[in-house]
Design an enzyme around this catalytic site. Structure first.
Site, mmCIF file in Angstrom:
data_model
loop_
_atom_site.group_PDB
_atom_site.id
_atom_site.type_symbol
_atom_site.label_atom_id
_atom_site.label_comp_id
_atom_site.label_asym_id
_atom_site.label_seq_id
_atom_site.Cartn_x
_atom_site.Cartn_y
_atom_site.Cartn_z
ATOM 1 N N GLU A 143 39.366 82.478 -0.245
ATOM 2 C CA GLU A 143 40.357 83.340 -0.937
ATOM 3 C C GLU A 143 39.342 84.564 -1.531
ATOM 4 O O GLU A 143 38.218 84.101 -1.892
ATOM 5 C CB GLU A 143 40.832 82.455 -2.138
ATOM 6 C CG GLU A 143 41.325 83.401 -3.370
ATOM 7 C CD GLU A 143 41.568 82.836 -4.660
ATOM 8 O OE1 GLU A 143 42.488 83.402 -5.762
ATOM 9 O OE2 GLU A 143 41.572 81.358 -4.723
ATOM 10 N N ASP A 203 26.450 79.933 -13.177
ATOM 11 C CA ASP A 203 26.382 80.970 -13.717
ATOM 12 C C ASP A 203 25.533 80.714 -15.300
ATOM 13 O O ASP A 203 25.972 79.855 -15.784
ATOM 14 C CB ASP A 203 27.926 80.993 -14.240
ATOM 15 C CG ASP A 203 28.325 82.446 -14.901
ATOM 16 O OD1 ASP A 203 27.192 83.203 -15.062
ATOM 17 O OD2 ASP A 203 29.489 82.623 -15.256
ATOM 18 N N ASP A 244 24.241 83.123 -18.373
ATOM 19 C CA ASP A 244 24.467 84.426 -19.184
ATOM 20 C C ASP A 244 23.268 84.336 -20.555
ATOM 21 O O ASP A 244 23.205 83.315 -21.152
ATOM 22 C CB ASP A 244 25.917 84.239 -19.726
ATOM 23 C CG ASP A 244 26.923 84.681 -18.842
ATOM 24 O OD1 ASP A 244 26.419 85.137 -17.627
ATOM 25 O OD2 ASP A 244 27.978 84.405 -18.829
#
Length: 452
Positions: free
Chosen positions: A68, A136, A138
């Site tokens: 995808e 991930d 941040d």
């Protein structure tokens, strides 16, 4: 087309949230030129095919078409469940739609663009079957321990927190889990992404991914907690010892302690004193610091050494462990755990352009991550300027010598070179060997069964 009309299948969507405001220097014309001239589409497709793009009989020719892709267009229009069988299909779609953002999802059991056809039968056979192990991180999650910036803002004073995260996680993934093919990427604005691409990582189920994510979980506090890290047990796990002695302690004492002025005033040192459970010690340190506010030396270093000396002189493992817990609280990686736990989470593709900063999401060499300056990352406008300077922007005439690429004359060249030579080529070789080994084993098994 409305947002609702293109969000069908939204229940599968777990996407890292970033807004798509357009800054100066970021516009559709620039983006079209970037996708047309610089975006390494063929190499990206080669990466995500994992060797299944050749003529070897062991290749899974449906593999690439079950991956995808998600495109975010202007005005927050999401195009989910895009799939492409060839690199040219992907390239043409990117050039045609000019997405402001490209996200990569899992490989599904069937072509995601045709998922509705399979749902008619009543069996839920549309499910993710393979996906890179991703992380991930941040900088905004460190707002309680940095004083130079907040939110999505970042500077050279607080960016070392991302460097620490890369070093800690990368070392553990290689040494503790045995992974080899790891891609680190600057997110373009406020953090970093990690893609673990070994075959055994891509085939992990959600429970196994959660177990690995929990292995890294040390920071368990919230904004209302005085003590955000609790290092329990008579001895630290070897992974934590290695992280502390080889990475965290040095970065805390040599970089962050002074750059963030962690002991500069009462408000800041009180946050640290709250992590110490002994009131007599905190009262003694508070008294010293309030009565002696001046020092010829760096006051942050002086006060930290005083705190360490006093805690180390006390009996009881818990108090001595406070030193380590303070360092971990300020420096240890803070992961978005949900991103790593679920196969169906979308993550922004490398080499995208962040629409708010105009910066390209470039690969990071973990061995040289100390050298990365996020403010010096190639930007869309800079790359277009490089193309203009080289005379390559004109349609249909790139003026390139045979055997060269258009990015060779831009500030983009080292980014693509690292991606190809140090990540993609070794990965592709490993994937081909894995396919060959698996195919030979199946052939041998088939021959043995026939011989009976």
């Amino acid at each position: 087309m409305t947002r609702e009309e293109v969000e069908n299948g939204r229940d599968y969507m777990l996407i890292d949230g970033e807004d798509n405001a357009v800054p100066d220097g970021f516009n559709t014309d620039y983006l079209k030129a970037y996708y047309g001239k610089l975006f390494p589409c063929a190499d990206m497709f080669k990466w995500l095919s994992y060797g299944n793009d050749g003529k070897h009989p062991g290749c899974d020719h449906s593999y690439s078409g079950r991956r995808e892709f998600s495109f975010t267009l202007d005005n927050d229009i999401y195009l989910r469940f895009q799939s492409f069988n060839t690199a040219s299909e992907l390239e043409n779609a990117i050039k045609e739609k000019c997405p402001f953002k490209i996200d990569i999802g899992p490989v599904y059991s069937v072509d995601p663009s045709k998922r509705h056809a399979y749902s008619q039968g009543g069996d839920n056979i549309f499910t993710p079957v393979e996906r890179e192990l991703v992380f991930d991180i941040d900088i905004s999650d460190y707002d309680d321990v940095r004083y130079c910036c907040s939110g999505a803002d970042v500077c050279l004073e607080c960016w070392p927190l991302m460097t620490v995260a890369i070093k800690v996680i990368d070392t553990s993934l290689r040494d503790d889990f045995g992974f080899s093919h790891i891609l680190w990427v600057y997110s373009g604005r406020r953090g970093v992404h990690c893609w673990v691409c070994d075959g055994k990582a891509r085939r992990l189920n959600n429970e196994q991914r959660a177990a690995i994510a929990d292995y890294f979980r040390v920071y368990k506090g919230n904004e209302n907690s005085n003590k955000k890290v609790s290092l329990v047990g008579p001895a630290l796990h070897p992974f934590l010892v290695r992280s502390y002695t080889k990475i965290l302690q040095n970065y805390f004492e040599k970089r962050l302690l002074s750059s963030q002025n962690l002991f500069l005033n009462e408000e800041r040192f009180e946050k640290i004193l709250e992590m110490i459970p002994d009131e007599s010690i905190t009262s003694e340190l508070r008294g010293r610091w309030l009565s002696n506010k001046r020092s010829k030396e760096d006051i942050n270093v002086v006060r930290w050494e005083q705190l360490k000396h006093l805690l180390s002189s006390k009996k009881g493992q818990g108090l001595r462990r406070c030193i380590e817990e303070i360092v971990f609280s300020f420096t240890y990686p803070r992961l978005d755990m949900e991103v790593s736990k679920h196969m169906n989470h979308l993550l922004k593709a490398p080499f995208c352009v962040h629409p708010k900063t105009g910066r390209v999401c470039i690969p990071i060499d973990p061995k040289k991550c100390d050298e990365l300056d996020p403010s010096a990352v190639p930007t869309l406008s800079k790359l277009i300027g490089d193309l203009n300077a080289g005379g390559f922007i004109a349609e249909g005439d790139n003026g390139m010598e045979e055997g060269k690429n258009e990015w060779d004359g831009t500030s983009f060249v080292q980014c693509v070179k690292y991606f190809k030579e140090y990540f993609l080529d070794p990965l592709h070789k490993s994937c081909k060997e894995e396919i060959e080994t698996s195919y030979n084993a199946k052939v041998k098994q088939s021959r043995n069964s026939i011989s009976w």
